[in-house]
Design a protein around this motif. Structure first.
Motif, short mmCIF file in Angstrom:
data_model
loop_
_atom_site.label_atom_id
_atom_site.label_comp_id
_atom_site.label_asym_id
_atom_site.label_seq_id
_atom_site.Cartn_x
_atom_site.Cartn_y
_atom_site.Cartn_z
N ILE A 152 24.96 1.29 38.02
CA ILE A 152 24.35 2.71 38.05
C ILE A 152 25.26 3.69 38.18
O ILE A 152 26.40 3.71 38.78
CB ILE A 152 23.50 2.52 39.48
CG1 ILE A 152 22.51 1.46 39.64
CG2 ILE A 152 22.92 3.99 39.71
CD1 ILE A 152 21.41 1.62 38.62
N GLU A 153 25.14 4.80 37.22
CA GLU A 153 25.93 5.92 37.28
C GLU A 153 25.35 6.80 38.25
O GLU A 153 24.30 7.43 38.11
CB GLU A 153 25.96 6.59 35.62
CG GLU A 153 26.90 7.81 35.47
CD GLU A 153 26.73 8.14 34.15
OE1 GLU A 153 25.80 9.09 33.82
OE2 GLU A 153 27.70 7.75 33.33
N VAL A 154 26.44 7.29 39.37
CA VAL A 154 26.25 8.14 40.33
C VAL A 154 26.80 9.52 40.23
O VAL A 154 28.08 9.34 39.92
CB VAL A 154 26.20 7.59 41.79
CG1 VAL A 154 25.82 8.39 42.89
CG2 VAL A 154 25.79 6.20 41.72
N GLU A 155 26.19 10.47 40.34
CA GLU A 155 26.80 11.87 40.67
C GLU A 155 26.33 12.59 41.56
O GLU A 155 25.10 12.77 41.92
CB GLU A 155 26.56 12.79 39.13
CG GLU A 155 27.18 14.02 39.09
CD GLU A 155 27.00 14.73 37.49
OE1 GLU A 155 26.35 15.64 37.54
OE2 GLU A 155 27.44 14.07 36.72
N LYS A 156 26.97 13.42 42.29
CA LYS A 156 26.85 14.09 43.46
C LYS A 156 27.71 15.26 43.30
O LYS A 156 28.92 15.38 43.32
CB LYS A 156 27.35 13.35 44.93
CG LYS A 156 27.17 14.19 46.04
CD LYS A 156 27.33 13.38 47.38
CE LYS A 156 28.77 12.89 47.59
NZ LYS A 156 28.61 12.26 48.81
N ARG A 174 22.23 2.43 34.15
CA ARG A 174 22.81 2.03 32.75
C ARG A 174 22.75 0.64 32.42
O ARG A 174 23.38 0.01 31.32
CB ARG A 174 24.43 2.53 32.71
CG ARG A 174 24.55 3.92 33.03
CD ARG A 174 23.87 4.64 31.85
NE ARG A 174 24.49 6.34 31.93
CZ ARG A 174 23.68 7.24 31.36
NH1 ARG A 174 22.75 6.88 30.44
NH2 ARG A 174 24.28 8.50 31.43
N GLY A 175 22.02 -0.03 33.20
CA GLY A 175 21.79 -1.41 32.98
C GLY A 175 20.75 -1.72 32.14
O GLY A 175 20.01 -1.00 31.38
N GLY A 201 17.96 3.23 31.59
CA GLY A 201 18.10 4.54 31.09
C GLY A 201 17.53 5.68 32.04
O GLY A 201 17.63 6.76 31.74
N GLU A 202 16.82 5.14 32.96
CA GLU A 202 15.95 6.38 33.93
C GLU A 202 17.11 7.23 34.66
O GLU A 202 17.91 6.41 35.40
CB GLU A 202 14.71 5.73 34.79
CG GLU A 202 14.09 6.69 35.42
CD GLU A 202 12.95 6.12 36.28
OE1 GLU A 202 12.18 6.60 36.97
OE2 GLU A 202 12.63 4.67 36.36
N THR A 203 16.67 8.24 35.10
CA THR A 203 17.58 9.13 36.00
C THR A 203 16.66 9.48 37.24
O THR A 203 15.35 10.03 36.91
CB THR A 203 18.20 10.35 35.35
OG1 THR A 203 19.25 9.52 34.43
CG2 THR A 203 18.85 11.18 36.50
N LEU A 204 17.07 9.31 38.39
CA LEU A 204 16.64 10.14 39.68
C LEU A 204 17.46 11.06 39.95
O LEU A 204 18.60 10.96 40.16
CB LEU A 204 16.44 8.86 41.01
CG LEU A 204 16.12 9.58 42.12
CD1 LEU A 204 14.76 10.05 42.25
CD2 LEU A 204 16.23 8.54 43.28
N GLN A 205 16.95 12.25 40.09
CA GLN A 205 17.89 13.35 40.67
C GLN A 205 17.12 14.23 41.76
O GLN A 205 15.61 14.33 41.44
CB GLN A 205 18.34 14.44 39.45
CG GLN A 205 17.06 14.80 38.47
CD GLN A 205 17.79 15.54 37.34
OE1 GLN A 205 18.88 16.33 37.51
NE2 GLN A 205 17.22 15.52 36.42
N THR A 206 17.88 14.72 42.52
CA THR A 206 17.11 15.42 43.61
C THR A 206 18.13 16.47 44.43
O THR A 206 19.34 16.11 44.27
CB THR A 206 16.55 14.49 44.77
OG1 THR A 206 15.61 15.16 45.54
CG2 THR A 206 17.50 13.83 45.46
#
Length: 331
Positions: free
Chosen positions: A126-130, A150-151, A300-305
């Motif tokens: 998982i690609e994580v960005e904060k 990214r899996g 390929g899905e992104t969760l953002q909040t």
């Protein structure tokens, strides 16, 4: 300091990034899981996060036992709480993020300072960005989070914020109306209380215990519960002696519950309350998934909040948070 970001500091050999304006100072440690080590409200010189007096932050191996190396500050847990097997893979205690060495880029302009932190999880892919922002003349930290799978397969997970708050008997904890649910496997000193309660009360030994109250350390209390069916999207802590309150505000569609772990001298002589907005419950991953309370990211899905942490003076409690994020006292 009016507004600035500094990367020139270190703390116990760890690189530190300091975001600062006239009201707040936040210290981030990218090499220790992107932990927020401290948030200070400068007008009152008040450090809001609990820092373990016996365990300093450090670079840690992936499979560290969380309780034994917990230094405090604000961590994040993903994709699990207790050790779990997810999709055939074993995941370490409290997940992959808190021991990671995160990449960081900071910036500043006339209106705000900030830092963008990135990490690629070693097991779950998982690609994580904060991203953390602090605006001019604002007593609020703004967070933007992104998780991208990214899996090649769908990935079920739990994600939880884990800010350890410094408390005294003069502090008060507030949540919106919600149901309190105890964890049978971890009763603490709430053993014998009813399994359910309506915040802020839970029935114990023929009387109603007020969970808003922080007890003296000598009482040696230890609380752990899930706040479910929340009628709001925030949690808060107030120092009733100084009138200084802080609150977390979040998207209730992402964080559908809020856990509380609090030890008032009751565990290892620590005095700390951890307010934990979370995507699901309970802490046992298999039980959470069986109940359908987990989240899933497709390939390929992104969760953002977004999450907001506000500090505000002149309060003795928090009863509501308006559309602008300002807190009002309970009636």
């Amino acid at each position: 300091m009016k507004l600035g970001v500094s990367t020139d500091w270190s703390y116990r050999g760890l690189r530190a990034i300091v975001l600062e304006n006239e009201l707040l100072r936040a210290v981030v440690l990218p090499e220790a899981g992107a932990k927020i080590w401290q948030i200070t409200y400068k007008p009152l010189d008040a450090d809001l996060l609990w820092n373990n007096p016996r365990v300093p932050p450090a670079r840690l191996p992936l499979n560290s036992r969380y309780d034994d190396v917990w230094s405090g500050g604000w961590d994040e847990l993903f994709p699990n709480d207790e050790v779990a097997v997810i999709e055939g893979e074993s995941y370490p205690d409290h997940g992959e993020l808190w021991t990671g060495e995160w990449h960081s880029d900071s910036w500043s302009n006339v209106d705000e300072v900030g830092v963008r932190l990135k990490y690629f999880t070693p097991i779950s892919s998982i690609e994580v960005e904060k991203t953390i922002r602090l605006g001019r003349d604002r007593s609020e930290l703004e967070f933007h989070h992104r998780f991208t799978n990214r899996g090649r397969t769908a990935f079920p997970f739990l994600w939880k914020l884990h800010p350890a708050m410094a408390v005294t008997p003069e502090h008060r904890i507030d949540f919106p109306p919600m149901q309190v649910l105890l964890e049978p496997a971890f009763p603490g000193t709430l053993a014998g209380a009813s399994d359910y309660g309506e915040w802020p009360l839970i029935k114990r030994d023929n009387y109603n215990l007020d969970l808003r109250c922080v007890t003296p350390e000598e009482a040696r209390q230890l609380y752990f519960f899930y706040g479910t069916q929340m009628k709001g999207n925030w949690c808060a802590l107030t120092n009733t002696a100084t009138g200084l309150a802080c609150r977390l505000q979040f998207d209730s569609k992402v964080f559908q519950c809020c856990w509380l772990f609090a030890t008032y001298g009751g565990w290892r002589n620590y005095n700390v309350a951890v307010l934990e907005p979370c995507t699901g419950y309970p802490l046992n991953f298999e039980a959470m998934k069986a109940a359908g309370r987990h989240r899933t990211l497709a390939p390929g899905e992104t969760l953002q909040t977004d999450v907001r942490f506000l500090v505000q003076e002149g309060l003795r409690s928090v009863g509501c948070v308006d559309s602008s994020g300002r807190m009002s006292e309970a009636t």
